[in-house]
Design a protein around this motif. Sequence first.
Motif, PDB file in Angstrom:
ATOM      1  N   ARG A 130       0.733  -1.132   0.011  1.00 36.92           N
ATOM      2  CA  ARG A 130      -0.022   0.071   0.072  1.00 36.92           C
ATOM      3  C   ARG A 130       0.904   1.272   0.125  1.00 36.92           C
ATOM      4  NH1 ARG A 130      -5.264  -0.865   3.881  1.00 36.92           N
ATOM      5  NH2 ARG A 130      -5.813  -2.991   2.955  1.00 36.92           N
ATOM      6  N   THR A 131       0.436   2.217  -0.762  1.00 33.96           N
ATOM      7  CA  THR A 131       1.295   3.606  -0.795  1.00 33.96           C
ATOM      8  C   THR A 131       0.200   4.622  -0.812  1.00 33.96           C
ATOM      9  OG1 THR A 131       2.853   4.817  -1.959  1.00 33.96           O
ATOM     10  CG2 THR A 131       1.206   3.733  -2.974  1.00 33.96           C
ATOM     11  N   VAL A 132       0.467   5.879  -0.486  1.00 34.69           N
ATOM     12  CA  VAL A 132      -0.375   7.001  -0.401  1.00 34.69           C
ATOM     13  C   VAL A 132       0.133   7.977  -1.654  1.00 34.69           C
ATOM     14  CG1 VAL A 132      -1.070   8.936   0.524  1.00 34.69           C
ATOM     15  CG2 VAL A 132      -0.860   7.020   2.110  1.00 34.69           C
ATOM     16  N   ILE A 133      -0.971   8.167  -2.604  1.00 31.17           N
ATOM     17  CA  ILE A 133      -0.345   9.036  -3.793  1.00 31.17           C
ATOM     18  C   ILE A 133      -0.899  10.376  -3.517  1.00 31.17           C
ATOM     19  CG2 ILE A 133      -0.498   6.984  -5.202  1.00 31.17           C
ATOM     20  CD1 ILE A 133      -3.040   7.635  -6.112  1.00 31.17           C
ATOM     21  N   ALA A 134      -1.038  11.394  -4.568  1.00 34.75           N
ATOM     22  CA  ALA A 134      -1.434  12.592  -4.574  1.00 34.75           C
ATOM     23  C   ALA A 134      -2.856  12.727  -3.825  1.00 34.75           C
ATOM     24  CB  ALA A 134      -1.500  13.024  -5.979  1.00 34.75           C
ATOM     25  N   ALA A 135      -3.029  13.883  -3.265  1.00 30.11           N
ATOM     26  CA  ALA A 135      -4.255  14.125  -2.583  1.00 30.11           C
ATOM     27  C   ALA A 135      -4.518  13.208  -1.323  1.00 30.11           C
ATOM     28  CB  ALA A 135      -5.498  14.251  -3.569  1.00 30.11           C
ATOM     29  N   GLY A 136      -3.741  12.460  -0.737  1.00 28.43           N
ATOM     30  CA  GLY A 136      -3.781  11.626   0.201  1.00 28.43           C
ATOM     31  C   GLY A 136      -4.512  10.119  -0.154  1.00 28.43           C
ATOM     32  N   LEU A 137      -4.605   9.937  -1.217  1.00 23.18           N
ATOM     33  CA  LEU A 137      -5.509   8.647  -1.623  1.00 23.18           C
ATOM     34  C   LEU A 137      -4.485   7.543  -1.454  1.00 23.18           C
ATOM     35  CD1 LEU A 137      -7.165  10.037  -5.318  1.00 23.18           C
ATOM     36  CD2 LEU A 137      -8.131   9.697  -2.727  1.00 23.18           C
ATOM     37  N   GLU A 138      -5.158   6.437  -1.049  1.00 24.19           N
ATOM     38  CA  GLU A 138      -4.373   5.148  -1.039  1.00 24.19           C
ATOM     39  C   GLU A 138      -4.443   4.471  -2.170  1.00 24.19           C
ATOM     40  OE1 GLU A 138      -5.426   2.898   2.448  1.00 24.19           O
ATOM     41  OE2 GLU A 138      -4.973   4.336   3.811  1.00 24.19           O
ATOM     42  N   ALA A 139      -3.472   3.464  -2.511  1.00 21.11           N
ATOM     43  CA  ALA A 139      -3.394   2.991  -3.517  1.00 21.11           C
ATOM     44  C   ALA A 139      -2.355   1.572  -3.469  1.00 21.11           C
ATOM     45  CB  ALA A 139      -2.754   3.696  -4.904  1.00 21.11           C
ATOM     46  N   TRP A 140      -2.405   0.484  -4.259  1.00 21.77           N
ATOM     47  CA  TRP A 140      -1.508  -0.434  -4.370  1.00 21.77           C
ATOM     48  C   TRP A 140      -0.452  -0.138  -5.235  1.00 21.77           C
ATOM     49  CZ3 TRP A 140      -1.592  -3.697  -0.416  1.00 21.77           C
ATOM     50  CH2 TRP A 140      -2.786  -3.971   0.317  1.00 21.77           C
ATOM     51  N   LEU A 141       0.922  -0.492  -4.919  1.00 24.40           N
ATOM     52  CA  LEU A 141       2.011  -0.348  -5.841  1.00 24.40           C
ATOM     53  C   LEU A 141       2.293  -1.687  -5.980  1.00 24.40           C
ATOM     54  CD1 LEU A 141       4.322   1.170  -7.109  1.00 24.40           C
ATOM     55  CD2 LEU A 141       5.653   1.211  -4.930  1.00 24.40           C
ATOM     56  N   VAL A 142       2.462  -2.174  -7.370  1.00 22.75           N
ATOM     57  CA  VAL A 142       2.669  -3.432  -7.928  1.00 22.75           C
ATOM     58  C   VAL A 142       3.737  -3.407  -8.539  1.00 22.75           C
ATOM     59  CG1 VAL A 142       1.786  -5.629  -8.728  1.00 22.75           C
ATOM     60  CG2 VAL A 142       0.153  -4.315  -7.725  1.00 22.75           C
ATOM     61  N   THR A 143       4.910  -4.109  -8.043  1.00 19.53           N
ATOM     62  CA  THR A 143       6.287  -4.069  -8.970  1.00 19.53           C
ATOM     63  C   THR A 143       6.749  -4.978  -9.781  1.00 19.53           C
ATOM     64  OG1 THR A 143       7.524  -4.667  -7.119  1.00 19.53           O
ATOM     65  CG2 THR A 143       6.835  -2.412  -7.110  1.00 19.53           C
ATOM     66  N   ARG A 144       5.908  -6.231  -9.577  1.00 16.72           N
ATOM     67  CA  ARG A 144       6.359  -7.420 -10.486  1.00 16.72           C
ATOM     68  C   ARG A 144       5.175  -7.685 -11.445  1.00 16.72           C
ATOM     69  NH1 ARG A 144       8.496 -11.747  -6.288  1.00 16.72           N
ATOM     70  NH2 ARG A 144       6.257 -12.174  -5.889  1.00 16.72           N
ATOM     71  N   GLU A 176     -11.105  -9.036 -12.292  1.00 14.16           N
ATOM     72  CA  GLU A 176     -11.979  -9.492 -13.318  1.00 14.16           C
ATOM     73  C   GLU A 176     -13.017 -10.524 -12.724  1.00 14.16           C
ATOM     74  OE1 GLU A 176      -9.552 -10.880 -16.477  1.00 14.16           O
ATOM     75  OE2 GLU A 176      -8.978  -8.749 -17.137  1.00 14.16           O
ATOM     76  N   ARG A 177     -12.575 -11.034 -11.778  1.00 12.21           N
ATOM     77  CA  ARG A 177     -13.447 -12.464 -11.190  1.00 12.21           C
ATOM     78  C   ARG A 177     -14.291 -11.591  -9.851  1.00 12.21           C
ATOM     79  NH1 ARG A 177      -8.327 -15.113 -11.241  1.00 12.21           N
ATOM     80  NH2 ARG A 177      -8.188 -14.762  -9.051  1.00 12.21           N
ATOM     81  N   GLY A 178     -13.863 -10.380  -9.692  1.00 14.61           N
ATOM     82  CA  GLY A 178     -14.545  -9.726  -8.586  1.00 14.61           C
ATOM     83  C   GLY A 178     -14.024 -10.236  -7.162  1.00 14.61           C
ATOM     84  N   THR A 179     -12.541 -10.839  -7.151  1.00 16.46           N
ATOM     85  CA  THR A 179     -12.316 -11.292  -5.801  1.00 16.46           C
ATOM     86  C   THR A 179     -11.011 -10.404  -5.702  1.00 16.46           C
ATOM     87  OG1 THR A 179     -10.551 -12.650  -7.189  1.00 16.46           O
ATOM     88  CG2 THR A 179     -12.816 -13.717  -6.353  1.00 16.46           C
ATOM     89  N   THR A 180     -10.379 -10.584  -4.430  1.00 13.85           N
ATOM     90  CA  THR A 180      -9.186  -9.796  -4.070  1.00 13.85           C
ATOM     91  C   THR A 180      -8.060 -10.556  -3.769  1.00 13.85           C
ATOM     92  OG1 THR A 180      -8.490  -8.264  -2.212  1.00 13.85           O
ATOM     93  CG2 THR A 180      -9.924 -10.222  -1.530  1.00 13.85           C
ATOM     94  N   ILE A 181      -6.933  -9.680  -3.924  1.00  9.83           N
ATOM     95  CA  ILE A 181      -5.316 -10.242  -3.671  1.00  9.83           C
ATOM     96  C   ILE A 181      -4.977 -10.369  -2.420  1.00  9.83           C
ATOM     97  CG2 ILE A 181      -4.977 -10.724  -6.101  1.00  9.83           C
ATOM     98  CD1 ILE A 181      -3.070  -8.129  -5.506  1.00  9.83           C
ATOM     99  N   ALA A 182      -5.748  -9.795  -1.459  1.00  4.18           N
ATOM    100  CA  ALA A 182      -5.437  -9.369   0.008  1.00  4.18           C
ATOM    101  C   ALA A 182      -5.107 -10.375   0.808  1.00  4.18           C
ATOM    102  CB  ALA A 182      -6.562  -8.430   0.593  1.00  4.18           C
TER     103      ALA A 182
END
Length: 56
Positions: free
Chosen positions: A19-33, A45-51
């Motif tokens: 998790r990271t914080v981007i502009a305007a304080g919004l949270e996002a996921w940073l995926v590097t691979r 697409e399946r409506g599931t999560t990778i959490a």
Amino acid sequence: MADPCPLYRQLREEGPVRRTVIAAGLEAWLVTRYEDGLSAKKAGERGTTIAHSPRV
């Protein structure tokens, strides 16, 4: 930063999905691979999560 490759390498090795914080304080996921990005896309697409991933 003159050469960002060492930082990206470190992110991929130590925390490829985080998790990271981007502009305007919004949270996002940073995926590097690529494989993790594909998993996230397919999960969305399946409506599931990778959490449940142990790397998160």
